[in-house]
Design a protein around this motif. Structure first.
Motif, PDB file in Angstrom:
ATOM      1  N   LYS A   1       0.868  -1.193   0.000  1.00  0.00           N
ATOM      2  CA  LYS A   1       0.000   0.000   0.000  1.00  0.00           C
ATOM      3  C   LYS A   1       0.897   1.234   0.000  1.00  0.00           C
ATOM      4  O   LYS A   1       1.847   1.317   0.784  1.00  0.00           O
ATOM      5  CB  LYS A   1      -0.871   0.009   1.262  1.00  0.00           C
ATOM      6  CG  LYS A   1      -1.918  -1.081   1.272  1.00  0.00           C
ATOM      7  CD  LYS A   1      -3.298  -0.508   1.633  1.00  0.00           C
ATOM      8  CE  LYS A   1      -4.397  -1.529   1.443  1.00  0.00           C
ATOM      9  NZ  LYS A   1      -4.148  -2.780   2.192  1.00  0.00           N
ATOM     10  N   PHE A   2       0.575   2.177  -0.849  1.00  0.00           N
ATOM     11  CA  PHE A   2       1.378   3.399  -0.887  1.00  0.00           C
ATOM     12  C   PHE A   2       1.276   4.168   0.424  1.00  0.00           C
ATOM     13  O   PHE A   2       0.215   4.188   1.059  1.00  0.00           O
ATOM     14  CB  PHE A   2       0.924   4.310  -2.030  1.00  0.00           C
ATOM     15  CG  PHE A   2       1.454   3.869  -3.357  1.00  0.00           C
ATOM     16  CD1 PHE A   2       2.831   3.769  -3.560  1.00  0.00           C
ATOM     17  CD2 PHE A   2       0.604   3.553  -4.395  1.00  0.00           C
ATOM     18  CE1 PHE A   2       3.329   3.357  -4.779  1.00  0.00           C
ATOM     19  CE2 PHE A   2       1.094   3.144  -5.615  1.00  0.00           C
ATOM     20  CZ  PHE A   2       2.467   3.047  -5.814  1.00  0.00           C
ATOM     21  N   ILE A   3       2.366   4.763   0.826  1.00  0.00           N
ATOM     22  CA  ILE A   3       2.379   5.546   2.063  1.00  0.00           C
ATOM     23  C   ILE A   3       2.356   7.031   1.696  1.00  0.00           C
ATOM     24  O   ILE A   3       3.137   7.468   0.852  1.00  0.00           O
ATOM     25  CB  ILE A   3       3.656   5.237   2.888  1.00  0.00           C
ATOM     26  CG1 ILE A   3       3.732   3.724   3.156  1.00  0.00           C
ATOM     27  CG2 ILE A   3       3.682   6.033   4.182  1.00  0.00           C
ATOM     28  CD1 ILE A   3       5.063   3.265   3.722  1.00  0.00           C
ATOM     29  N   ARG A   4       1.425   7.783   2.302  1.00  0.00           N
ATOM     30  CA  ARG A   4       1.328   9.212   1.971  1.00  0.00           C
ATOM     31  C   ARG A   4       2.501   9.994   2.526  1.00  0.00           C
ATOM     32  O   ARG A   4       2.953   9.749   3.639  1.00  0.00           O
ATOM     33  CB  ARG A   4       0.019   9.778   2.525  1.00  0.00           C
ATOM     34  CG  ARG A   4      -1.162   9.440   1.640  1.00  0.00           C
ATOM     35  CD  ARG A   4      -2.460   9.850   2.262  1.00  0.00           C
ATOM     36  NE  ARG A   4      -2.639  11.303   2.241  1.00  0.00           N
ATOM     37  CZ  ARG A   4      -3.829  11.878   2.454  1.00  0.00           C
ATOM     38  NH1 ARG A   4      -4.882  11.153   2.704  1.00  0.00           N
ATOM     39  NH2 ARG A   4      -3.936  13.185   2.427  1.00  0.00           N
ATOM     40  N   LEU A   5       2.971  10.945   1.753  1.00  0.00           N
ATOM     41  CA  LEU A   5       4.063  11.806   2.210  1.00  0.00           C
ATOM     42  C   LEU A   5       3.467  13.066   2.834  1.00  0.00           C
ATOM     43  O   LEU A   5       2.433  13.565   2.389  1.00  0.00           O
ATOM     44  CB  LEU A   5       4.970  12.212   1.041  1.00  0.00           C
ATOM     45  CG  LEU A   5       5.680  11.107   0.262  1.00  0.00           C
ATOM     46  CD1 LEU A   5       6.716  11.729  -0.666  1.00  0.00           C
ATOM     47  CD2 LEU A   5       6.358  10.101   1.183  1.00  0.00           C
ATOM     48  N   LYS A   6       4.135  13.566   3.864  1.00  0.00           N
ATOM     49  CA  LYS A   6       3.712  14.829   4.477  1.00  0.00           C
ATOM     50  C   LYS A   6       4.211  15.983   3.604  1.00  0.00           C
ATOM     51  O   LYS A   6       5.271  15.882   2.985  1.00  0.00           O
ATOM     52  CB  LYS A   6       4.321  14.947   5.867  1.00  0.00           C
ATOM     53  CG  LYS A   6       3.774  13.926   6.844  1.00  0.00           C
ATOM     54  CD  LYS A   6       4.013  14.408   8.278  1.00  0.00           C
ATOM     55  CE  LYS A   6       3.351  13.472   9.269  1.00  0.00           C
ATOM     56  NZ  LYS A   6       4.026  12.137   9.283  1.00  0.00           N
ATOM     57  N   PHE A   7       3.405  17.046   3.583  1.00  0.00           N
ATOM     58  CA  PHE A   7       3.850  18.221   2.818  1.00  0.00           C
ATOM     59  C   PHE A   7       3.324  19.485   3.474  1.00  0.00           C
ATOM     60  O   PHE A   7       2.448  19.425   4.343  1.00  0.00           O
ATOM     61  CB  PHE A   7       3.352  18.142   1.374  1.00  0.00           C
ATOM     62  CG  PHE A   7       1.855  18.135   1.246  1.00  0.00           C
ATOM     63  CD1 PHE A   7       1.149  16.942   1.220  1.00  0.00           C
ATOM     64  CD2 PHE A   7       1.150  19.337   1.178  1.00  0.00           C
ATOM     65  CE1 PHE A   7      -0.237  16.943   1.131  1.00  0.00           C
ATOM     66  CE2 PHE A   7      -0.238  19.342   1.087  1.00  0.00           C
ATOM     67  CZ  PHE A   7      -0.929  18.142   1.059  1.00  0.00           C
ATOM     68  N   GLU A   8       3.854  20.616   3.051  1.00  0.00           N
ATOM     69  CA  GLU A   8       3.433  21.884   3.601  1.00  0.00           C
ATOM     70  C   GLU A   8       3.323  22.886   2.465  1.00  0.00           C
ATOM     71  O   GLU A   8       4.241  22.971   1.630  1.00  0.00           O
ATOM     72  CB  GLU A   8       4.525  22.364   4.566  1.00  0.00           C
ATOM     73  CG  GLU A   8       4.008  22.927   5.866  1.00  0.00           C
ATOM     74  CD  GLU A   8       5.165  23.226   6.782  1.00  0.00           C
ATOM     75  OE1 GLU A   8       5.683  24.350   6.698  1.00  0.00           O
ATOM     76  OE2 GLU A   8       5.590  22.305   7.524  1.00  0.00           O
ATOM     77  N   ALA A   9       2.196  23.606   2.424  1.00  0.00           N
ATOM     78  CA  ALA A   9       2.043  24.632   1.387  1.00  0.00           C
ATOM     79  C   ALA A   9       2.931  25.826   1.723  1.00  0.00           C
ATOM     80  O   ALA A   9       3.080  26.174   2.890  1.00  0.00           O
ATOM     81  CB  ALA A   9       0.593  25.067   1.295  1.00  0.00           C
ATOM     82  N   ARG A  10       3.518  26.411   0.702  1.00  0.00           N
ATOM     83  CA  ARG A  10       4.295  27.647   0.871  1.00  0.00           C
ATOM     84  C   ARG A  10       3.522  28.784   0.229  1.00  0.00           C
ATOM     85  O   ARG A  10       2.510  28.561  -0.420  1.00  0.00           O
ATOM     86  CB  ARG A  10       5.654  27.499   0.187  1.00  0.00           C
ATOM     87  CG  ARG A  10       6.487  26.384   0.737  1.00  0.00           C
ATOM     88  CD  ARG A  10       7.229  26.836   1.953  1.00  0.00           C
ATOM     89  NE  ARG A  10       7.454  25.710   2.858  1.00  0.00           N
ATOM     90  CZ  ARG A  10       8.040  25.828   4.029  1.00  0.00           C
ATOM     91  NH1 ARG A  10       8.435  27.013   4.453  1.00  0.00           N
ATOM     92  NH2 ARG A  10       8.216  24.783   4.787  1.00  0.00           N
ATOM     93  N   LEU A  11       4.061  29.957   0.314  1.00  0.00           N
ATOM     94  CA  LEU A  11       3.421  31.115  -0.308  1.00  0.00           C
ATOM     95  C   LEU A  11       3.187  30.810  -1.796  1.00  0.00           C
ATOM     96  O   LEU A  11       2.087  30.962  -2.313  1.00  0.00           O
ATOM     97  CB  LEU A  11       4.331  32.339  -0.132  1.00  0.00           C
ATOM     98  CG  LEU A  11       3.636  33.676  -0.353  1.00  0.00           C
ATOM     99  CD1 LEU A  11       2.407  33.795   0.530  1.00  0.00           C
ATOM    100  CD2 LEU A  11       4.615  34.813  -0.104  1.00  0.00           C
ATOM    101  N   THR A  12       4.229  30.374  -2.443  1.00  0.00           N
ATOM    102  CA  THR A  12       4.067  29.702  -3.735  1.00  0.00           C
ATOM    103  C   THR A  12       4.803  28.384  -3.597  1.00  0.00           C
ATOM    104  O   THR A  12       5.903  28.365  -3.053  1.00  0.00           O
ATOM    105  CB  THR A  12       4.817  30.405  -4.895  1.00  0.00           C
ATOM    106  OG1 THR A  12       5.548  31.462  -4.407  1.00  0.00           O
ATOM    107  CG2 THR A  12       3.978  30.621  -6.076  1.00  0.00           C
ATOM    108  N   GLY A  13       4.191  27.352  -4.105  1.00  0.00           N
ATOM    109  CA  GLY A  13       4.871  26.063  -4.091  1.00  0.00           C
ATOM    110  C   GLY A  13       4.583  25.258  -2.852  1.00  0.00           C
ATOM    111  O   GLY A  13       3.670  25.563  -2.073  1.00  0.00           O
ATOM    112  N   ILE A  14       5.389  24.224  -2.677  1.00  0.00           N
ATOM    113  CA  ILE A  14       5.084  23.205  -1.679  1.00  0.00           C
ATOM    114  C   ILE A  14       6.397  22.566  -1.233  1.00  0.00           C
ATOM    115  O   ILE A  14       7.331  22.445  -2.034  1.00  0.00           O
ATOM    116  CB  ILE A  14       4.120  22.169  -2.332  1.00  0.00           C
ATOM    117  CG1 ILE A  14       3.665  21.097  -1.370  1.00  0.00           C
ATOM    118  CG2 ILE A  14       4.764  21.495  -3.523  1.00  0.00           C
ATOM    119  CD1 ILE A  14       2.617  20.178  -2.003  1.00  0.00           C
ATOM    120  N   THR A  15       6.445  22.194   0.042  1.00  0.00           N
ATOM    121  CA  THR A  15       7.610  21.452   0.518  1.00  0.00           C
ATOM    122  C   THR A  15       7.158  20.045   0.888  1.00  0.00           C
ATOM    123  O   THR A  15       6.163  19.889   1.603  1.00  0.00           O
ATOM    124  CB  THR A  15       8.247  22.130   1.749  1.00  0.00           C
ATOM    125  OG1 THR A  15       8.613  23.456   1.373  1.00  0.00           O
ATOM    126  CG2 THR A  15       9.496  21.391   2.190  1.00  0.00           C
TER     127      THR A  15
END
Ligand SMILES: *[C@@H]1O[C@H](CO)[C@@H](O)[C@H](O)[C@H]1NC(C)=O
Ligand SMILES: *[C@@H]1O[C@H](CO)[C@@H](O)[C@H](O)[C@H]1NC(C)=O
Ligand SMILES: *[C@@H]1O[C@H](CO)[C@@H](O)[C@H](O)[C@H]1NC(C)=O
Ligand SMILES: *[C@@H]1O[C@H](CO)[C@@H](O)[C@H](O)[C@H]1NC(C)=O
Length: 471
Positions: free
Chosen positions: A429-443
C-alpha cells in the motif's frame, strides 16, 4: 405522369451527386485515402501506440561492426581521408584490403535472437529498430536487389533482419519491430551515376531503393521505418511520397506503421509521423523522438571505447525524464559486436533502465506533458501527467537534501495527496508523504532513502494539485 420542377431538378442534380458520392467512396476505400503528396500524407493521424510507447531501442549493426573502430561511418571516414581511420587501416590490415573484405569476417556466430529479446524485454523498451541497410549499403537481409552485398550471400550466411523480426514476434509480441533503411549509399555506383546527372535520372531509386523498401515491408512487416542521410536530394528524387502513400494505404502495416522525417532534403522537421528535431526542455507542437547512444561517440560498436564513453544510468534516466516530460519518445542506441552479442556494459545499462521503469514506468508510458515541463525553482525535476486520472508526476533526479523537497511549480489544495513510487507498506500500500504549502509552491518530506525501492531517480505521484499561479 407529369414531372414537377422539383422532380426534374432532383433527377438532373441527383445523378451527378450520386456518381460523385460513389466515386469518393470508391477512391477512399479501394484506392486508399492518402495521395502521394505531403499535404495529404501529413493528415494521417499518428498511430496511438507510438506516443504511448515512449521508450525504444535502435540497434546499429552491420559491416561497420567488424572493424568496430571509430564510428559506424567507418568506410566514409576512411575513404574520405580521416587520418585516424587511414592510420588504423595501415597499421592493422594489408595494403590491398578493401572494405568489402570485412564481409567475410562478419560471422555473427554468437547471435541468439531469443537472448536479444530477453534483453529488450528487461529494458522496458516498447519498440526496437534494427539497421537493415546502413549507408555502407550492405543488406542485413537477403535482398534480391543487392547483388550479393548482403548477410546471406557473404558473411554470416543468415537472414539477420528475418531472425530478429521473428524472434520479436514470437517471444516479445508486445514490442514493435522496426527497421532503419538508409536511402543513400555512400559508394553505390548507380547512385553516383544519378548524382553525376544532378539527379535528373533516378535509376538507383527505381532499381534499388524502392524495390527494397517494398520488399522489406512485405517480408518483415516493420511498424517503424527510419531513413537517414537524406539531405542531398529532394524527396522527389527518392519518390518518397509515392512509397509513403503505398505504405499508408495498401501495405500490410498501413494501420500501425510510423515513419521518421528523413525522406529527402526539406523533409527534416517538416514531414513524417514524428519529427527528429527537438529543443531541449521545451514543449514542441509536433510529436518528436530524441536519439541517444549508449556510447556517446559512436552508434556502431567500438572496441576502443572506455568506460567513461558510455552514458551512466543517471544520464540515461535524466534524458528519458526530460524527453518524455516534453512529449517526446526516447530512442536508445546500442551497437552489437560482429559476433552477434549485445556487449555486457550495454546490456547492464538497458537492464538498469528497465529496473527503473519497472518501479516508475507509470510516470513514463502513455503519459502526457503537464502545464510545466521542469520545475520553476528546483533543478532536476521533470513533470508528466496521466491521460485520464488526476495524477501529476514529478520525476526527481536528485534525492533532496535533508529529505525536504521544494517544488515551485506546484500549488496544493485541501484534496492533495502525495505518494512516492516504490515507497510502500509490506502489503504494497502506498504511504502518503507529508507536505506543507508555501506562499508559492510546496515542501514535501521524503522518507529515509533506504525505505524506497527506486534507485537513481524517484517519482512523486500527486493528486489534487494545480500549477502554482504566482510565478
Ligand atoms: C593482398 O595481397 C597479397 C599479396 O599480393 C595476397 O597474398 C593477399 O591474398 C591479398 N589480400 C587480399 C585481402 O586481397
Ligand atoms: C545519366 O548518366 C548516364 C551516364 O553518364 C547516362 O548514360 C544517362 O543517359 C544519364 N541519364 C540522364 C537522364 O541524364
Ligand atoms: C519517381 O521520381 C522520378 C524523379 O522525380 C520521376 O521521374 C518518376 O516519375 C517517379 N516515379 C513514379 C513511379 O512516380
Ligand atoms: C527548466 O528548463 C529550462 C529549459 O531547459 C531551463 O532554461 C531552466 O533553467 C530550467 N529550470 C530549472 C529550475 O532548472
Amino acid at each position: 405522369m407529369v414531372l414537377s420542377k422539383a422532380n426534374i431538378l432532383a433527377l438532373v442534380l441527383g445523378y451527378p451527386l450520386f456518381t460523385v458520392f460513389w466515386t469518393v467512396v470508391f477512391w477512399t476505400r479501394i484506392a486508399g485515402r492518402y495521395q502521394p503528396t505531403w499535404e495529404s500524407l501529413d493528415t494521417r493521424p499518428l498511430p496511438d501506440w507510438y506516443d504511448n510507447a515512449k521508450v525504444g531501442l535502435l540497434i546499429h549493426w552491420g559491416l561497420f561492426s567488424v572493424p568496430s573502430f571509430g564510428s559506424e561511418r567507418f568506410w566514409q571516414e576512411w575513404k574520405g581521408g580521416n587520418h585516424k581511420f587511414v592510420h588504423f587501416m595501415m597499421k592493422n590490415y594489408p595494403p590491398n584490403f578493401t572494405y568489402q573484405d570485412f564481409a567475410s569476417q562478419f560471422k555473427a556466430e554468437f547471435f541468439d535472437p531469443k537472448e536479444w529479446t530477453e534483453v529488450f524485454e528487461a529494458s522496458g523498451a516498447r519498440y526496437i529498430i534494427l539497421t537493415s541497410k546502413h549507408q555502407e549499403g550492405y543488406g542485413m537481409w537477403p535482398s534480391p536487389y543487392s547483388w550479393n552485398w548482403n548477410c546471406k550471400d557473404v558473411g554470416p550466411n543468415k537472414d539477420l533482419v528475418g531472425e530478429l523480426a521473428s524472434a520479436v514476434k514470437s517471444y516479445t509480441p508486445q514490442i514493435r519491430f522496426g527497421v532503419y533503411y538508409s536511402l543513400p549509399e555512400w559508394f553505390n555506383p548507380l547512385y553516383e551515376l544519378d548524382r553525376k546527372n544532378h539527379s535528373k535520372s533516378n535509376t538507383y531509386v527505381s532499381t534499388k531503393v524502392l524495390p527494397e523498401l517494398y520488399s522489406i515491408v512485405r517480408r518483415y512487416q516493420p511498424e517503424i521505418i527510419v531513413s537517414e542521410d537524406d539531405e542531398r536530394e529532394p524527396d522527389s528524387y527518392w519518390n518518397s511520397t509515392l512509397f509513403l502513400s503505398w505504405l499508408f494505404n495498401e501495405s500490410p502495416v498501413r494501420r500501425t506503421v510510423v515513419v521518421n522525417d528523413r525522406w529527402g532534403s526539406g523533409t527534416f522537421c517538416r514531414h513524417g509521423s514524428y519529427f527528429t528535431c527537438y529543443s531541449a526542455g521545451t514543449l514542441p507542437p509536433h510529436k518528436f523522438e530524441r536519439r541517444i547512444s549508449l556510447d556517446r561517440h559512436s552508434l556502431g560498436y567500438r572496441r576502443e571505447a572506455r568506460l567513461g564513453d558510455y552514458l551512466s544510468i543517471y544520464e540515461l534516466i535524466a534524458s528519458i525524464a526530460e524527453t518524455v516530460s516534453c512529449g517526446g519518445n526516447i530512442l536508445i542506441n546500442i551497437g552489437p559486436s560482429p559476433d552477434g552479442r549485445i556487449p555486457p556494459i550495454m546490456e547492464e545499462r538497458l537492464r538498469q533502465v528497465g529496473a527503473w521503469l519497472d518501479v516508475n514506468g507509470e510516470a513514463i508510458y502513455a503519459s502526457i506533458p503537464w502545464t510545466h515541463q521542469n520545475d520553476t525553482i528546483t533543478r532536476g525535476i521533470w513533470y508528466t501527467k496521466d491521460k485520464d486520472l488526476d495524477r501529476t508526476y514529478a520525476i526527481v533526479l536528485n534525492w533532496p537534501e535533508d529529505c525536504l523537497l521544494f517544488l515551485g511549480a506546484v500549488e496544493p489544495s485541501k484534496e492533495t495527496k502525495i505518494f512516492l513510487l516504490g515507497y510502500e507498506t509490506p502489503d504494497a500500500k502506498f504511504i502518503r508523504l507529508k507536505f506543507e504549502a508555501r506562499l508559492t509552491g510546496i515542501t514535501i518530506a521524503f522518507p529515509d532513502m533506504s525505505e524506497v525501492r527506486s534507485k537513481w531517480a524517484w517519482v512523486l505521484v500527486m493528486s489534487g494539485i494545480g500549477p502554482a499561479l504566482l510565478l
